[in-house]
Design an enzyme around this catalytic site. Structure first.
Site, PDB file in Angstrom:
ATOM      1  NE  ARG A  46     -17.529  57.351  20.452  1.00 50.70           N
ATOM      2  CZ  ARG A  46     -18.621  57.299  21.246  1.00 50.70           C
ATOM      3  NH1 ARG A  46     -19.730  56.730  20.813  1.00 50.70           N
ATOM      4  NH2 ARG A  46     -18.588  57.819  22.451  1.00 50.70           N
ATOM      5  CE1 TYR A  98      -2.861  46.309   1.346  1.00 51.21           C
ATOM      6  CE2 TYR A  98      -4.175  45.946   3.307  1.00 51.21           C
ATOM      7  CZ  TYR A  98      -3.192  46.647   2.636  1.00 51.21           C
ATOM      8  OH  TYR A  98      -2.551  47.687   3.260  1.00 51.21           O
ATOM      9  CG  ASP A 170     -10.702  45.185  -0.667  1.00 51.77           C
ATOM     10  OD1 ASP A 170     -10.784  46.236  -1.333  1.00 51.77           O
ATOM     11  OD2 ASP A 170      -9.827  44.988   0.188  1.00 51.77           O
ATOM     12  CE  LYS A 195      -4.209  51.770  -0.114  1.00 48.66           C
ATOM     13  NZ  LYS A 195      -4.622  50.403   0.113  1.00 48.66           N
TER      14      LYS A 195
HETATM   15  C1  LIG Z   1      -4.814  49.515   1.201  1.00 46.52           C
HETATM   16  C2  LIG Z   1      -5.780  48.408   1.104  1.00 46.52           C
HETATM   17  C3  LIG Z   1      -6.565  48.018   2.205  1.00 46.52           C
HETATM   18  C4  LIG Z   1      -6.402  48.654   3.574  1.00 46.52           C
HETATM   19  O1  LIG Z   1      -6.798  49.980   3.594  1.00 46.52           O
HETATM   20  P1  LIG Z   1      -6.176  51.100   4.577  1.00 46.52           P
HETATM   21  O2  LIG Z   1      -6.915  52.310   4.194  1.00 46.52           O
HETATM   22  O3  LIG Z   1      -4.710  51.129   4.321  1.00 46.52           O
HETATM   23  O4  LIG Z   1      -6.477  50.620   5.962  1.00 46.52           O
HETATM   24  C5  LIG Z   1      -7.484  47.009   2.027  1.00 46.52           C
HETATM   25  N1  LIG Z   1      -7.627  46.379   0.839  1.00 46.52           N
HETATM   26  C6  LIG Z   1      -6.888  46.714  -0.238  1.00 46.52           C
HETATM   27  C7  LIG Z   1      -7.090  45.988  -1.515  1.00 46.52           C
HETATM   28  C8  LIG Z   1      -5.941  47.731  -0.141  1.00 46.52           C
HETATM   29  O5  LIG Z   1      -5.189  48.043  -1.209  1.00 46.52           O
END
Ligand SMILES: *Cc1c(COP(=O)(O)O)cnc(C)c1O
Length: 381
Positions: A46, A98, A170, A195
């Site tokens: 961890r 988001y 983000d 992504k």
């Molecule tokens: C998908 C996404 C998230 C969340 O990420 P996960 O890996 O699904 O927890 C946060 N911000 C944006 C812009 C996203 O597209």
């Protein structure tokens, strides 16, 4: 080192015990100690794992940061950042955030006394008025989902710095190849590596990058104390994805540019949202802070209703109907019923999120095939 070289080499070296050129998946929960407290820097998985450490160093390099801290998902990464706040603190955030980020702030953190304020970030004087003594964090997301608005990161960070407020960007939609928020004055960068960074739609993963030692120490502490860590196989997959990040994003951008142009001239398409267009309201900001305009394109139909939208969604073959983005394969989504289904219709219409709005995540297939797919699907709407 330039981006493509860093993507392939930063943080990774041949495995010292075998010479394996690829970072092994250290599938272990613990490490043997020669005497109590005598070990090779690894005690319990961890806290530390060599596969994860390699990825963290690589991600830090990609964002021109000093520290990378990985989590089991993008939202787990955001959760760790929010855990650095205290009751009474306020977050000022982009209003078209988001959905999962909005939910985390409002449904989980508000009950612990951390409040979110969601505002447009295109007018800096207005933004400045929203900041109070309680504001401890500004949360930026750009490009935004699904309207692809662009926020001027440098301008927002300048205001925040003046007031001693930390900023987090983000950077999921742009990827580190297109945009590096730390260079523009941000304190923290967040990625849903699920992504573009992972890029193959086969793993959920999140990361935070910062050059601020104090923030990094808090996040490492929370990573270990709360334990939302990614497994070594997930870290391996993300590391593997990163090796082609620049090539994939470059191709996705190229494809997106062609598809956006194609859609703009199509008689059945009403409006195309793409920051690469000169008449996009934030085109100049995009040009200033991004290397290219990204692989996301949104558009709506002249027949601006749910029935036409459904007809189109039924007819695409290469574009698969699915949530998520940033993978090698092209996806199509219908925000009004999928990601933004919980937003009242009146409210979403105000920002252009109409009943027929489609969001495309353009993959790296041959663009002519993608255009053919849209062409035949648009025939009957
Ligand atoms: C998908 C996404 C998230 C969340 O990420 P996960 O890996 O699904 O927890 C946060 N911000 C944006 C812009 C996203 O597209």
């Amino acid at each position: 080192m330039k981006f493509g070289t860093k993507a392939i080499h930063a943080g990774v070296k041949p495995d010292p015990s075998t010479g394996a050129i690829m970072t092994p998946i250290y599938q272990t929960s613990t490490y043997v100690q020669t005497a109590p407290g005598e070990h090779q820097g690894f005690e319990y998985a961890r806290t530390q794992n060599p596969t994860r450490s390699a990825l963290e160093e690589n991600l830090a390099a990609l964002e021109n940061g000093k520290h990378g801290i990985c989590f089991s998902s993008g939202l787990a990464a955001m959760d760790a950042i929010l855990k650095t706040l205290n009751p009474g603190d306020e977050i000022v955030s982009t209003n078209d955030l988001y959905g999962g980020s909005y939910r985390l702030i409002t449904k989980v953190y508000e009950k612990f006394g951390v409040k979110g304020k969601f505002v447009p970030m295109n007018d800096m004087a207005f933004l400045e008025k929203q900041l109070t003594k309680k504001t401890k964090l500004i949360w930026i997301e750009t490009p935004t989902n699904p309207m692809l608005n662009i926020i001027d990161i440098e301008a927002v960070c300048a205001i925040a710095k003046k007031k001693g407020i930390k900023t987090c960007v983000d950077n999921t939609f742009a990827s580190p190849y297109l945009q590096n928020p730390l260079d523009l004055g941000a304190d923290i960068v967040l990625h849903s590596a699920t992504k573009y960074i992972g890029g193959h739609s086969d793993v959920i993963h999140g990361a935070v990058i910062t050059s601020d030692k104090n923030i990094a120490d808090q996040l490492y502490f929370i990573q270990n104390a709360a334990g939302a860590v990614p497994g070594p196989q997930d870290c391996f997959l993300i590391l593997r994805g990163i090796k082609t990040l620049h090539v994939r994003v470059e191709r996705a951008c190229k494809n997106a540019k062609k598809i956006a142009k194609y859609l703009k001239s199509h008689p059945k398409v009403n409006k195309v949202y793409y920051p690469g267009f000169k008449d996009h309201p934030n085109h100049l900001i995009a040009k200033k802070q991004m290397r290219d305009f990204g692989g996301m394109v949104s558009f709506d139909l002249v027949n601006n209703d749910t029935e036409s939208a459904n007809e189109l969604l039924k007819n695409t073959h290469l574009f698969s109907l699915a949530e998520s983005l940033g993978g090698v394969e092209s996806l199509i989504g219908h925000p009004a019923t999928m990601t933004h289904g919980s937003i009242p219709r009146e409210q979403r219409l105000k920002v252009g999120l109409t009943d027929s709005l489609m969001r495309l995540s353009i993959g790296i297939e041959d663009v002519d095939d993608l255009i053919d797919d849209l062409e035949q699907a648009l025939l009957n709407v």
